[in-house]
Design an enzyme around this catalytic site. Structure first.
Site, PDB file in Angstrom:
ATOM      1  N   SER A  96      41.772  37.249  47.094  1.00 27.14           N
ATOM      2  CA  SER A  96      41.725  37.801  45.923  1.00 27.14           C
ATOM      3  C   SER A  96      41.904  37.001  44.787  1.00 27.14           C
ATOM      4  O   SER A  96      42.872  36.448  44.462  1.00 27.14           O
ATOM      5  CB  SER A  96      42.628  39.009  45.919  1.00 27.14           C
ATOM      6  OG  SER A  96      42.909  39.960  44.912  1.00 27.14           O
ATOM      7  N   ALA A  97      40.701  37.182  43.836  1.00 26.31           N
ATOM      8  CA  ALA A  97      40.665  36.136  42.616  1.00 26.31           C
ATOM      9  C   ALA A  97      41.545  36.454  41.600  1.00 26.31           C
ATOM     10  O   ALA A  97      42.004  35.518  41.066  1.00 26.31           O
ATOM     11  CB  ALA A  97      39.337  36.187  42.335  1.00 26.31           C
ATOM     12  N   HIS A  98      42.063  37.562  41.422  1.00 27.64           N
ATOM     13  CA  HIS A  98      42.891  38.031  40.420  1.00 27.64           C
ATOM     14  C   HIS A  98      44.300  37.368  40.622  1.00 27.64           C
ATOM     15  O   HIS A  98      45.220  37.511  39.720  1.00 27.64           O
ATOM     16  CB  HIS A  98      42.725  39.204  39.706  1.00 27.64           C
ATOM     17  CG  HIS A  98      43.431  40.268  40.694  1.00 27.64           C
ATOM     18  ND1 HIS A  98      44.780  40.885  40.486  1.00 27.64           N
ATOM     19  CD2 HIS A  98      43.168  41.126  41.900  1.00 27.64           C
ATOM     20  CE1 HIS A  98      45.385  41.461  41.383  1.00 27.64           C
ATOM     21  NE2 HIS A  98      44.047  41.586  42.297  1.00 27.64           N
ATOM     22  N   GLY A 150      40.253  41.949  47.044  1.00 31.05           N
ATOM     23  CA  GLY A 150      40.913  41.357  47.948  1.00 31.05           C
ATOM     24  C   GLY A 150      41.148  42.535  49.224  1.00 31.05           C
ATOM     25  O   GLY A 150      40.862  42.478  50.272  1.00 31.05           O
ATOM     26  N   THR A 151      41.428  43.635  48.491  1.00 29.72           N
ATOM     27  CA  THR A 151      41.515  44.892  49.442  1.00 29.72           C
ATOM     28  C   THR A 151      40.456  45.157  50.354  1.00 29.72           C
ATOM     29  O   THR A 151      40.574  45.418  51.497  1.00 29.72           O
ATOM     30  CB  THR A 151      42.013  46.263  48.489  1.00 29.72           C
ATOM     31  OG1 THR A 151      43.211  45.929  47.825  1.00 29.72           O
ATOM     32  CG2 THR A 151      42.004  47.380  49.284  1.00 29.72           C
ATOM     33  N   GLN A 159      48.019  35.645  48.810  1.00 30.65           N
ATOM     34  CA  GLN A 159      49.298  35.139  47.902  1.00 30.65           C
ATOM     35  C   GLN A 159      49.181  33.821  47.993  1.00 30.65           C
ATOM     36  O   GLN A 159      50.011  33.004  46.987  1.00 30.65           O
ATOM     37  CB  GLN A 159      50.647  35.832  48.516  1.00 30.65           C
ATOM     38  CG  GLN A 159      50.554  37.184  48.292  1.00 30.65           C
ATOM     39  CD  GLN A 159      50.711  37.655  46.698  1.00 30.65           C
ATOM     40  OE1 GLN A 159      51.014  36.719  45.763  1.00 30.65           O
ATOM     41  NE2 GLN A 159      50.280  38.983  46.550  1.00 30.65           N
ATOM     42  N   CYS A 188      62.423  54.038  44.322  1.00 29.86           N
ATOM     43  CA  CYS A 188      62.427  54.693  42.917  1.00 29.86           C
ATOM     44  C   CYS A 188      61.420  54.482  42.246  1.00 29.86           C
ATOM     45  O   CYS A 188      61.194  54.976  40.882  1.00 29.86           O
ATOM     46  CB  CYS A 188      63.768  55.038  42.654  1.00 29.86           C
ATOM     47  SG  CYS A 188      64.727  53.370  42.892  1.00 29.86           S
TER      48      CYS A 188
END
Lengths: 473, 473
Positions: free
Chosen positions: B189-191, B69-70, B172, B315
Site C-alpha cells: 500500500s503506497a500511502h 492495499g486493501t 507495513q 473504546c
C-alpha cells in the site's frame, strides 16, 4: 495537438489541479483517526461529499467515493442485485451499456434491450423486459461511443412502477448536469469531468436495498473498501463544481461545433456514415465510420496530423471484435472515429480537423487498396496500394455469382474486396464473401445499406462464414 | 505537532509530491490509447511498474497496481483461492492478519494459526496447519499493530513444500526493504511508504494459479479493473524508490528511538505493558497498553499535548471490541497506544513525547477514578475523579468473596473496580467481576498477569459474564 477524446479521459481541470495539490498537504492522513491530521482529513472528505452530492442531486449520505467509475458500476450491480436476491436473478440492461456493466451482469440472467440504429432504447420496450423476478435494471444516461441520450426518466418511472431499482451509468453525462428522473442508483467517474483518475461515485438512494459484495470494510458506508483516496476526492468534487459552472453555455457552444462535424464530414469524405442520434445526444461527442478504412491506420494518421481521437473498430482493439455498441446499432464499424471535444475546444481546432480528415482517410484508403473500388472518390496521387494486389474473386458461374475468398484477412479488407468485384456480376447477380473476421458480420450488411445493395444473408462455410450480397445497382 | 502514526498513513514524501504534480500534466490520458497523450501515459505507467517491481523484487509483469492495499489483499485472496478451487476451500492464516485479509477469507474454510504473547506465529505450527485441501496461506511480513516480524521465509518454504501458494501482506514493511523468501503473492500500500493514497500493489509470481474474481477488464492484466490512477501510481513508485534510498540507516536510527520508548515508558508510567516482540520487530513501531486508562481519552489527551498516535483499544473503535491482534496475543488492550515514527522523526520529538506521556496518563487515570486504586502511582494533585464515586462491591461471604457488578460499564471501568476491591478480600479470597463489556475478557486476565493475581476463569452469568479472580498478593 488537439485532444478530442474527452469521453476516454478529460485533461485535468485547473481547479482540480489546484485542489489536488492543496489537499496533498492537508488530506493525506486517515480520516477515521481522532487526532488533528485525521480530523482535518475528515472535514475535507465530508466537504467533498457534500459538494459532489449537491452536483449529483442526492443526499451526502447516499454518495460513496469509489476508486473508479468501473468499480462503482461493479459494486452497484453486485450490491443492488444481491440486495434483491430473493426477488430473483434477472437483470435488464440496454445492449449498449459500458462493458463494465455488461461484465458485472454476467453472473446473472440478463435481458439485453435492443437499441435502434441511433443507439437509443425504446422506453416501452425496456419496460416490457421487466419481469417479476427482475432484481435490477441498468441504463446509461448517454452512450459512451456514440453520444446518444437514453430515456432515463421514462425508464425510471417504469422501473418504479414495477418495483425494480434502476442503476444509471452517468459517466458520460455528469459534466453537463445531474441525471433527471427517479432512478435508484447512479455511478460516475471523475476523470471524465476533468477530475483526477482514481475517483468514482456510487450513489444509492435511501430505500434502495443494497448488500455490498466486497469483503466487509468500515469505510464509505461499507460500499467502497480501502483507504480513501482523499486528495483526489477533494479534487474530483472541486472540478465537478467547476465544470458545472457555465456548463449550459459550453454545452450549447460545443453542440454547435458537433453539428458542424456531423454536417461537413459526409460532405468532405465519401462513403462515411455518421452514427448516433442527431438531436438526442451529448453536446460534445460525435462518431462516424468510414468505408474501406482500417481504424488503427486512421487513428494513427490523425495522430500524426495532430488529433487525438478514439475508435470502436475491431482492428484497434485487442479483442478483434468490433465495438458491441456499433454492433447493437447495426451500423458500420470499420474506419470508426469518435470525436469528443473537451470544454474550451476552439472552433478553429474543429476546422483544422475537418481540413485534415479527408487527406488522412484518402491516404489510408489508398494504402488499403481501396482506391481500386469503383465509384470511390480517391485522392489524386492514388497512394501506394499495399493490399491492392490481386482480387481473389473467382467467377464460379460466369455472369451470375462470384465467390470472394477473404479468409484470414482482417477488416476492412473483406469489404474492400466485395466493393471491388460487385461490378463484375450483373444486376441481380450474387457475390459471396468468405470471411472469418468477426467485423464482416457487421460491416458487410452495413456496406450494403450504404451502397444500396441487397444483403441476402449469411451461412456457415467450411471455414468462416459465407456472406451473400445481391447486386442491385 | 508530532505525527507518530505512520502505520496508518505516512505524510506524502517530497519526491512523491513532486512526481505526482509532474504526472498530472503528463499522465492524465488513457494509457490504452494509441495517440500521443496515451502513449506518453503508457510510458509513465511502464516506467512506474518497472521501478516498483525492482524495489519489491519481482518481474514487472508480475506486478499490478490496484486502488489500495486493501483492494490488493481482497483481490489476492479471492483470485488465488479461486485459482486453486479444485484443490479445496481451505485457507490458513495467522490470527493477527490485517482485517482486510480476515474479511476476504471469510467465505472460505479457515484455520487461524495462533500467535505467542509477542504476536509471532511459529513457522512449524503454521506449516502443521496446511492440509491437502489448503488452497492458500496468508501471512503478513510484520504486524500492523504491534510491529512483530513474522517468519515469512520459513513459512514460504513450508508452503512451497506443500504446494500451497503463500500470500504476504507486506503493507507495513515495504518501506524498509523487499520481503525475503519464496512467497507466491504479495500486497502493498503506497500511502504507508509516503506515496499518495489510491495505490496498492498486487504481485502474483509467475507460475501461481490466479483467477481474478472481479468482472472482466483489460487493465492491469485483468487483475485490477478500472482506469489506472496514473499520476498517483507514478508518485507511488517514485516514493518507494526514494524511501528505500538510505532505508537501512534510517531504520537503525528509528529502531534506537523505539528502544528508548520501550525502555523508558514502563519506568515513567506505572502499570504499563509494552507489547510486541522486543527484537524481531519493525524499526519504527512500538505499542504499549496502560492499565486503568480509557483509550479514547488517552488519544485525545495526547492529541492535545501535540502527539498523533493510534490505539487498538475497544473504546476507540466503533465496533466496541478490542483489537483482534491484542486479543490473539492475550495482552492488555485497555489504554492501548501505538507509536509509529515516520522517517525523519527527531530524537527530541521522542523525548518530548516521553516527557508528556506520564502526565497525560495520570490525568486520564484520575478522571477515570483509578487514583483510588491501591498501589497506583497517581499524580500529586489527584485529579478529578468522575467515576471514582462508589464501589459497587458487595461482600457476599464476608472476608472470602466479593462480587463487583460492572454491568453496563465500559472498559477500563471493570478493571478499575476490580483493582479497587481486591485488597478487601483476604489472600486466597475471590473477587467475581460481572461484566458485559467484551474487553473485560481480555483485560481482566491481563490485569491478573500484570498484578500477580490468579485468574481463575469465567462463567456465564444471568447478565454478561462472571470473571473470577483469586487474590494472591
Amino acid at each position: 495537438m488537439s485532444y478530442f477524446d474527452m469521453a476516454s479521459a478529460a485533461p485535468l481541470h485547473p481547479v482540480a489541479r489546484q485542489a489536488l495539490v492543496a489537499a496533498l498537504d492537508e488530506g493525506w492522513a486517515d480520516p477515521a483517526r481522532l487526532y488533528r491530521e485525521g480530523r482535518r482529513a475528515r472535514l475535507l472528505l465530508d466537504a467533498a461529499r457534500e459538494a459532489a452530492a449537491e452536483e449529483v442531486g442526492c443526499r451526502p449520505d447516499e454518495l460513496a467515493f469509489t476508486p473508479s467509475g468501473t468499480r462503482a458500476l461493479h459494486s452497484a450491480v453486485a450490491g443492488a442485485a444481491a440486495g434483491r436476491r430473493r426477488t430473483g436473478r434477472h437483470v435488464v440492461l440496454s445492449a449498449v451499456e459500458h462493458s463494465a456493466v455488461l461484465h458485472a451482469a454476467e453472473p446473472f440472467d440478463t435481458t439485453e434491450v435492443a437499441v435502434d440504429r441511433a443507439g437509443r432504447v425504446d422506453a416501452g420496450r425496456f419496460a416490457a423486459a421487466l419481469r417479476p423476478d427482475t432484481a435490477l435494471a441498468c441504463l446509461q444516461s448517454a452512450n459512451h461511443e456514440v453520444g446518444t441520450l437514453q430515456p432515463v426518466a421514462e425508464v425510471a418511472d417504469a422501473c418504479r412502477a414495477a418495483g425494480v431499482p434502476l442503476l444509471v451509468d452517468a459517466a458520460q453525462s455528469l459534466t453537463w448536469g445531474p441525471v433527471a428522473g427517479d432512478w435508484s442508483l447512479l455511478a460516475g467517474s471523475a476523470h471524465k469531468w476533468g477530475g483526477p483518475p482514481g475517483v468514482g461515485l456510487l450513489v444509492v438512494r435511501k430505500g434502495t436495498r443494497f448488500a455490498p459484495q466486497e469483503p466487509a470494510d468500515e469505510r464509505e458506508s461499507g460500499r467502497a473498501p480501502g483507504f480513501e483516496n482523499l486528495p483526489a476526492i477533494v479534487a474530483a468534487a472541486a472540478s465537478l463544481r467547476a465544470v458545472r459552472d457555465g456548463a449550459a453555455a459550453e454545452a450549447a457552444r460545443l453542440s454547435a461545433l458537433v453539428d458542424v462535424i456531423r454536417t461537413r464530414v459526409p460532405q468532405l469524405v465519401p462513403d462515411v456514415e455518421v452514427v448516433g442520434h442527431e438531436r438526442l445526444r451529448l453536446p460534445h461527442l460525435v462518431t462516424f465510420s468510414c468505408l474501406y478504412v482500417d481504424g488503427e491506420a486512421l487513428l494513427s494518421g490523425l495522430d500524426r496530423a495532430g488529433f487525438s481521437v478514439s475508435s470502436g473498430s475491431s482492428c484497434t482493439s485487442s479483442t478483434l471484435t468490433p465495438s458491441h455498441v456499433l454492433k447493437a446499432m447495426g451500423v458500420l464499424s470499420e474506419g470508426n472515429v469518435r470525436v469528443s471535444l473537451p470544454p474550451g475546444t476552439a472552433a478553429e481546432d474543429v476546422e483544422r480537423f475537418l481540413a485534415a480528415l479527408p487527406r488522412v482517410v484518402a491516404d489510408v484508403r489508398a494504402h488499403m487498396g481501396a482506391d481500386a473500388v469503383p465509384g470511390l472518390n480517391t485522392p489524386a496521387d492514388g497512394g501506394t496500394s499495399a493490399a491492392a494486389a490481386v482480387s481473389d474473386a473467382t467467377a464460379t458461374e460466369p455472369g451470375a455469382e462470384l465467390v470472394v475468398d477473404s479468409l484470414g484477412k482482417r477488416c476492412p479488407i473483406p469489404v474492400i474486396e466485395l466493393a471491388r468485384v460487385i461490378g463484375e456480376v450483373p444486376l441481380g447477380g450474387l457475390v459471396t464473401v468468405l470471411s472469418d473476421d468477426e467485423a464482416a458480420r457487421l460491416d458487410i450488411p452495413a456496406w450494403c445499406t450504404m451502397r444500396d445493395q441487397e444483403y441476402v444473408g449469411e451461412r456457415p462455410a467450411e471455414r468462416g462464414t459465407a456472406y451473400v450480397v445481391r447486386r442491385r445497382v
